[in-house]
Scaffold this active site. Structure first.
Site, short mmCIF file in Angstrom:
data_model
loop_
_atom_site.label_atom_id
_atom_site.label_comp_id
_atom_site.label_asym_id
_atom_site.label_seq_id
_atom_site.Cartn_x
_atom_site.Cartn_y
_atom_site.Cartn_z
N CYS A 72 45.29 47.55 41.44
CA CYS A 72 45.18 46.71 42.86
C CYS A 72 46.11 45.72 42.62
O CYS A 72 45.21 44.96 42.50
CB CYS A 72 43.87 47.09 43.37
SG CYS A 72 43.75 46.30 44.89
N CYS A 75 42.72 43.39 44.56
CA CYS A 75 41.57 43.21 43.79
C CYS A 75 42.32 41.47 42.66
O CYS A 75 41.35 40.98 42.51
CB CYS A 75 41.80 44.38 42.65
SG CYS A 75 41.09 45.87 43.57
#
Length: 305
Positions: A72, A75
């Site tokens: 991600c 993230c």
């Protein structure tokens, strides 16, 4: 005399060299000991990792938990900020942790993670979802100023310890297991994709049949059939059938008797009507023809006049 002085000088030089060598070896061993013991004295990792096996530890104390995935991009941008926040969390009395949803899919289902990264605040088993800005100062103020009290907590029905979320966790684990099996069969064993689907379809069908049989056995054990519950079941059943047959015969006989009574009453009523028609006088005797003629003639004369 000169030899004596030379010997003393040489002995002093050897003794000084020995002391220097001893000191060097002492310093060397001290450095080795410090180097080997440095991992023990190092500061422990401030950012903790929560897994499927130790997730119940977050039910006590105050926690800030990040759910992320290595692939991600959002993230990856948050990781340095989250690590810095974890370094401050120990001084503030809050535990900062992270969860890799790719490695622990059970926690992803238990907390219903639909977007990444997702951050939860937990205080003594009460969970709240964080929706603020994602900077270190915002995280610190959220905990220090207790802004989490203004956030509505997660319902007990959807709490990670509820029966519903335990079922969701098991379902996510099962789906991940099936996915890994599919990848193993298609990549390692060389099974075609459609063949993997057929295998999983047959396994699902057989599992459904086995579960249905198991439920039937359980229901039969909990609520046994009457034919097995009493040894004289067939005798009782035969006696009940005979009683029902006798009762039906009695009802049929009563119905036939009522019909016969109705027919007799109808016959009697018909005879009475015939007898009334035949009766011409109040006494019940028929009038003579001559008297009847006179009465008819008298009535016609009255009409003419």
């Amino acid at each position: 005399m000169a030899c004596l002085l030379a010997g003393r000088t040489s002995s002093k030089m050897f003794s000084s060299l020995g002391q220097t060598e001893l000191r060097s070896w002492t310093c060397f061993f001290f450095l080795v000991i410090c180097g080997t013991s440095s991992p023990v004295w190092a500061k422990p990792e401030s950012l903790r990792e929560v897994t499927d096996g130790n997730w119940e530890t977050i039910l006590t104390g105050e926690w800030m938990i990040e759910f992320y995935a290595p692939w991600c991009p959002a993230c990856q941008q948050l990781q340095p900020v989250w690590k810095e926040f974890a370094d401050w969390g120990e001084d503030m009395g809050v535990n900062v942790a992270k969860v890799d949803v790719t490695e622990h899919p059970g926690l992803s289902g238990r907390f219903i993670i639909t977007s990444l990264p997702t951050i939860y605040h937990c205080k003594d088993g009460v969970f709240r979802k964080y929706h603020g800005a994602r900077t270190k100062d915002d995280f610190l103020s959220f905990v220090d100023e207790q802004k989490w009290k203004a956030v509505e907590p997660v319902s007990s029905w959807f709490g990670p310890s509820s029966f519903l979320m335990n079922s969701m966790s098991a379902l996510f684990k099962l789906s991940m297991f099936i996915r890994r099996c599919h990848n193993y069969m298609t990549e390692q064993l060389g099974v075609p994709v459609w063949g993997s689907y057929v295998i999983f379809g047959l396994v699902t069908l057989l599992a459904g049949l086995a579960l249905g049989l198991l439920l039937v056995f359980i229901a039969d054990f909990v609520f046994p059939s009457r034919r097995f519950s009493s040894p004289d079941y067939y005798q009782k059943k035969q006696a009940m059938e005979q009683a029902r047959f006798i009762q039906r015969q009695d009802e049929d006989q009563e119905a036939d008797a009522e019909e016969d009574d109705d027919d007799e009453e109808d016959d009697r009523d018909g005879e009475k009507d015939v007898w009334r028609k035949r009766r011409g006088s109040p006494e019940g005797r028929p009038e003579p023809e001559e008297a009847l003629r006179k009465r008819v003639v008298g009535s016609r004369e009255e009409e003419d006049s």
